[in-house]
Design an enzyme around this catalytic site. Sequence first.
Site, short mmCIF file in Angstrom:
data_model
loop_
_atom_site.label_atom_id
_atom_site.label_comp_id
_atom_site.label_asym_id
_atom_site.label_seq_id
_atom_site.Cartn_x
_atom_site.Cartn_y
_atom_site.Cartn_z
N LYS A 9 8.59 9.39 44.08
CA LYS A 9 7.75 10.47 43.54
C LYS A 9 7.63 11.62 44.53
O LYS A 9 7.60 12.79 44.13
CB LYS A 9 6.37 9.94 43.15
N LYS A 15 16.56 3.62 34.98
CA LYS A 15 15.48 2.99 34.20
C LYS A 15 14.92 3.99 33.19
O LYS A 15 14.81 5.17 33.49
CB LYS A 15 14.43 2.56 35.23
N LYS A 37 9.62 8.40 31.05
CA LYS A 37 9.25 9.68 30.44
C LYS A 37 9.78 10.83 31.29
O LYS A 37 10.36 11.78 30.79
CB LYS A 37 7.72 9.73 30.31
P1 TYM Z 1 3.43 2.94 33.96
O1 TYM Z 1 2.42 3.72 33.22
O2 TYM Z 1 4.55 3.67 34.60
O3 TYM Z 1 4.10 1.87 32.97
C1 TYM Z 1 3.35 0.96 32.17
C2 TYM Z 1 4.06 -0.39 32.11
O4 TYM Z 1 5.37 -0.22 31.53
C3 TYM Z 1 6.35 -0.80 32.41
N1 TYM Z 1 7.60 -0.02 32.29
C4 TYM Z 1 8.81 -0.56 32.11
N2 TYM Z 1 9.21 -1.83 32.00
C5 TYM Z 1 10.53 -2.05 31.83
N3 TYM Z 1 11.48 -1.06 31.74
C6 TYM Z 1 11.11 0.23 31.84
N4 TYM Z 1 12.03 1.19 31.74
C7 TYM Z 1 9.73 0.53 32.04
N5 TYM Z 1 9.02 1.69 32.19
C8 TYM Z 1 7.72 1.32 32.34
C9 TYM Z 1 5.74 -0.67 33.80
O5 TYM Z 1 6.31 -1.57 34.72
C10 TYM Z 1 4.28 -0.97 33.51
O6 TYM Z 1 4.04 -2.37 33.48
N6 TYM Z 1 1.21 1.94 38.35
C11 TYM Z 1 1.30 1.52 36.97
C12 TYM Z 1 -0.02 1.51 36.26
C13 TYM Z 1 -1.11 0.70 36.91
C14 TYM Z 1 -1.20 -0.72 36.95
C15 TYM Z 1 -2.43 -1.00 37.61
C16 TYM Z 1 -0.38 -1.74 36.52
C17 TYM Z 1 -2.22 1.21 37.52
N7 TYM Z 1 -3.02 0.18 37.95
C18 TYM Z 1 -2.82 -2.30 37.87
C19 TYM Z 1 -0.79 -3.05 36.76
C20 TYM Z 1 -1.99 -3.32 37.42
C21 TYM Z 1 2.22 2.49 36.22
O7 TYM Z 1 2.41 3.60 36.62
O8 TYM Z 1 2.73 1.99 35.04
#
Ligand code: TYM
Length: 330
Positions: free
Chosen positions: A111, A191, A194
Amino acid sequence: MKVLFTGIQPTGLLHIGNYYGAIRNWVELQHKYKSYISIVDLHAITIAYDPEDMRKNVFDLALGLFACGINLERTILFIQSEVPGHAELTWTFNSITPLGELERMTQFKDKAGQHRKNVNVGLLDYPVLQAADILIYKGEIVPVGEDQVQHVEFTREVARRFNARYGDTFPECQAELTANPRIMGIDGSAKMSKSKGNFIGILESREEIWNKLAPAPTDPARVKRSDPGTPEKCNIYSYHQVVTPEPELTRYIAHGCRTAGIGCLDCKRKLLDNLMQVLDPIRERYHDLSGKKKEIRNILDRNAEACRKVSGQTILEVKEKMGLTPVWKV
Ligand code: TYM
């Protein structure tokens, strides 16, 4: 019952990477664990954003998650910024976190590279807030996609460090992955996300999705319809593996590709049919829920209140252990 905690950023759109990589698991696991799911708006403000969009995105995400099958009775879905304990616990965890550990985080490096003009402290501190999210509910099960595993490992480290310094307080959580924890983008090179624009949105129409699938790359060995292919080398096949029921997958798709029995376009049409069987009902539920904004807002209010109670207890315990008990109590 063990506690499950997970979070998702309100970035304006759910894609099939989120759905097949993570959300599908949340829907199943909510029957097995006490489940908390947070819309993590405090994480989302670490990159440039428009406040009006944020308000809309948070609400849309709540609708989208309910439409995907997150159950009102089973899961406490709430908005992170409505529960102040998350930020408070982050600060205490900051004081036991070595800077070098945060600088080495893969997501921070990615990032920071993408947003060179806005490498703010929040971006660096992001995993500490994530650790606070999980540990404030004493979460043990953290269902995520593969990209979040490093953050869950980091959370275990924070728990260990806190427990060693101040006494046993937090459990060591574990990441729980789906069978397909890394869904690739439509061009197969990274991967699905968005920010990369390589996604299929779960609310997109059949036509919009077809416009993305039709030109998408397949096995490069299949130049002509009659060329036999290797399904494992084809990104479209990787989508079939998550979307298409097993007997159909091996009988029709994999065999057809190896023997040139089906062409790539037919294979994509079949994928579209199977995908729409899952996405059409989600889109319908989303539209039904769009008319019930007030009810949804009430649920989110109730849930935030419940989270403030639970997290408030953890904060008291943490303060007590850290010697931060108010003087009037002495
Ligand atoms: P975020 O918002 O990027 O994504 C939400 C969930 O979707 C999964 N994900 C994917 N899995 C497989 N293939 C992909 N291409 C893909 N894109 C997204 C992510 O792994 C996630 O599970 N930091 C986290 C949010 C967060 C969080 C937490 C998660 C904040 N606090 C505490 C767990 C526990 C995030 O940005 O996810």
